[in-house]
Design an enzyme around this catalytic site. Structure first.
Site, PDB file in Angstrom:
ATOM      1  N   CYS A  62       0.826  -1.219   0.000  1.00 51.43           N
ATOM      2  CA  CYS A  62       0.000   0.000   0.000  1.00 51.43           C
ATOM      3  C   CYS A  62       0.854   1.260   0.000  1.00 51.43           C
ATOM      4  O   CYS A  62       0.335   2.371  -0.123  1.00 51.43           O
ATOM      5  CB  CYS A  62      -0.913   0.004   1.228  1.00 51.43           C
ATOM      6  SG  CYS A  62       0.035  -0.060   2.762  1.00 51.43           S
ATOM      7  N   CYS A 131      -2.204  -5.027   6.369  1.00 51.00           N
ATOM      8  CA  CYS A 131      -1.642  -4.177   7.423  1.00 51.00           C
ATOM      9  C   CYS A 131      -1.045  -5.057   8.527  1.00 51.00           C
ATOM     10  O   CYS A 131      -0.002  -4.733   9.080  1.00 51.00           O
ATOM     11  CB  CYS A 131      -2.705  -3.248   7.998  1.00 51.00           C
ATOM     12  SG  CYS A 131      -3.734  -2.454   6.744  1.00 51.00           S
TER      13      CYS A 131
HETATM   14 FE1  FES Z   1      -1.189   0.759   4.460  1.00 48.79          FE
HETATM   15 FE2  FES Z   1      -2.862  -0.217   6.347  1.00 48.79          FE
HETATM   16  S1  FES Z   1      -3.379   0.677   4.430  1.00 48.79           S
HETATM   17  S2  FES Z   1      -0.711  -0.187   6.344  1.00 48.79           S
END
Ligand code: FES
Length: 156
Positions: A62, A131
């Site tokens: 992400c 995450c």
């Molecule tokens: Fe990047 Fe949770 S969206 S760590």
């Protein structure tokens, strides 16, 4: 007609901010477990260690980064801290991972799995699973860093 004063404006703004915060929290309650929200809003072990025994910084798919430091004494993790620029779920996962490994030996810490973090949190939405993977990948990298530093120490 009501005269708009600076005081009125700021109390209106405060009220609006409070209302928005309550709405966000209400929305989050529908998505995350109470435990996840508790860990995200009151995370434990946030920060850095001076002269860590092992350290790692990992960037997830992400684009967010998590850094973890471990302090090892007599093969036991006596302290563990993390920082992240990631989402609330990554805050919660970092907090849980540090709590899970504190007091464990290196070998015990290596047996901690992603599912252990999810089990403490009572699960995460599908889109936040990465995450918890980020927090666990960073822990494993910090443990590896410790092991590799120790290996070279033992050789010299
Ligand atoms: Fe990047 Fe949770 S969206 S760590």
């Amino acid at each position: 007609m009501e005269k708009i004063t600076e005081k009125n404006e700021s109390s209106d703004f405060d009220e609006l901010t409070k209302k928005i915060e309550e709405e966000i929290l209400e929305e989050e309650r529908g998505i995350y477990t109470e435990k996840t929200l508790e860990e995200a809003y009151n995370p434990k072990n946030v920060g850095e260690l001076e002269a860590p025994s092992g350290a790692a910084r990992v960037t997830g798919p992400c684009g967010d980064t998590l850094q973890m430091h471990i302090k090892v004494e007599e093969n036991k993790i006596v302290d563990c801290k993390y920082i992240t620029d990631g989402c609330g779920a990554s805050m919660a996962c970092g907090s849980v991972v540090t709590e899970l490994v504190k007091g464990k030996t290196i070998e015990e810490a290596l047996t901690v799995e992603d599912k252990d973090v999810l089990s403490v949190l009572g699960g995460l939405p599908e889109e936040n699973i990465h995450c918890s993977v980020l927090a666990m990948d960073t822990l494993r990298a910090a443990l590896e860093d410790y092991k590799s530093k120790n290996k070279s120490k033992n050789k010299s």
